[in-house]
Design a protein around this motif. Structure first.
Motif, mmCIF file in Angstrom:
data_model
loop_
_atom_site.group_PDB
_atom_site.id
_atom_site.type_symbol
_atom_site.label_atom_id
_atom_site.label_comp_id
_atom_site.label_asym_id
_atom_site.label_seq_id
_atom_site.Cartn_x
_atom_site.Cartn_y
_atom_site.Cartn_z
ATOM 1 N N CYS A 113 39.435 41.349 42.987
ATOM 2 C CA CYS A 113 38.298 41.809 43.790
ATOM 3 C C CYS A 113 36.992 41.298 43.158
ATOM 4 O O CYS A 113 36.912 41.065 41.956
ATOM 5 C CB CYS A 113 38.281 43.331 43.850
ATOM 6 N N ASP A 120 34.362 42.928 42.732
ATOM 7 C CA ASP A 120 33.663 44.037 42.069
ATOM 8 C C ASP A 120 33.185 43.632 40.664
ATOM 9 O O ASP A 120 33.959 43.104 39.859
ATOM 10 C CB ASP A 120 34.623 45.228 41.979
ATOM 11 N N GLY A 165 37.871 43.126 48.032
ATOM 12 C CA GLY A 165 39.115 43.744 48.483
ATOM 13 C C GLY A 165 40.363 42.939 48.166
ATOM 14 O O GLY A 165 41.440 43.228 48.680
ATOM 15 N N HIS A 183 41.848 47.373 42.163
ATOM 16 C CA HIS A 183 41.303 48.356 41.221
ATOM 17 C C HIS A 183 41.009 49.678 41.922
ATOM 18 O O HIS A 183 40.824 49.711 43.143
ATOM 19 C CB HIS A 183 40.015 47.812 40.581
ATOM 20 N N CYS A 211 38.011 51.029 45.032
ATOM 21 C CA CYS A 211 37.540 49.743 45.558
ATOM 22 C C CYS A 211 36.637 49.956 46.780
ATOM 23 O O CYS A 211 37.028 50.596 47.759
ATOM 24 C CB CYS A 211 38.740 48.875 45.945
ATOM 25 N N GLY A 212 35.425 49.425 46.708
ATOM 26 C CA GLY A 212 34.447 49.609 47.780
ATOM 27 C C GLY A 212 34.886 49.012 49.109
ATOM 28 O O GLY A 212 34.583 49.553 50.175
HETATM 29 ZN ZN LIG Z 1 37.043 46.193 44.973
#
Ligand SMILES: [Zn+2]
Length: 190
Positions: free
Chosen positions: A19, A21, A44, A72, A75-76
């Protein structure tokens, strides 16, 4: 490995689909250096054609024998997908929608269960379902990768990095030391 030693070529021992992130940079999470990991990062950790192509390239060109889908906790992108399914919005960017659409099937099934009333567990399970979906897509969505897997030259596994503890859990297939590629157990224990 030094930069100067890698000018003439690379031989990464693992391909990581992770991801975007900012808290989950693959090289730092696995304590690896220049030339060790071939990393693809996308919000994602979704699998779209350009991700498959990147993995095909590395597996074919460098003979890299291990692919890790690294998701993770919290995750947003997964959270955004849950929000979208709960309250569909007309105004979302079409580009962002393409990412949400890739995560949607994994989340949708879980939203039809009792998990829909437990937000925290729903997100937790959705993150893992999304990792499994990406692993599955890589195992079966490319003829080139499928042939490498059948020939015992490629292993695709899924793992989840915990933002809370810093631990990586290989819950979907485990890369074994000495299996197919020189992966020392110590390299994964950080
Ligand atoms: Zn994420």
């Amino acid at each position: 490995m030094q930069r100067s030693e890698l000018v003439d070529g690379q031989k990464p021992f693992a391909i990581i689909l992770g991801c975007s992130d900012s808290r989950v940079p693959a090289e730092i999470v696995f304590d690896q250096s220049l030339g060790d990991l071939f990393v693809i990062r996308v919000a994602g950790n979704i699998v779209a054609p350009s991700q498959v192509g990147s993995i095909e390239f590395a597996a074919d060109r460098f003979g890299t024998g291990l692919v890790v889908v690294l998701g993770h906790t919290m995750c947003g992108a997964v959270e955004a997908t849950v929000e979208e399914l709960e309250r569909p919005s007309e105004n979302r960017s079409p580009n962002l929608r393409l990412i949400v659409d890739r995560i949607r099937p994994a989340v949708q099934t879980l939203l039809e269960t009792a998990l829909k009333n437990d937000r925290e567990r729903l997100i937790r399970q959705s993150v893992r379902a999304n990792i499994r979906a990406s692993v599955d897509h890589l195992r079966h969505g490319s003829q080139i990768l499928e042939q490498l897997i059948q020939g015992n030259k490629l292993l695709v596994v899924g793992a989840e990095y915990s933002l809370e503890t810093g631990v990586v859990d290989f819950f979907e297939g485990i890369p074994e030391p000495g299996d197919r590629q020189p992966i020392a157990a110590s390299e994964w224990s950080t």
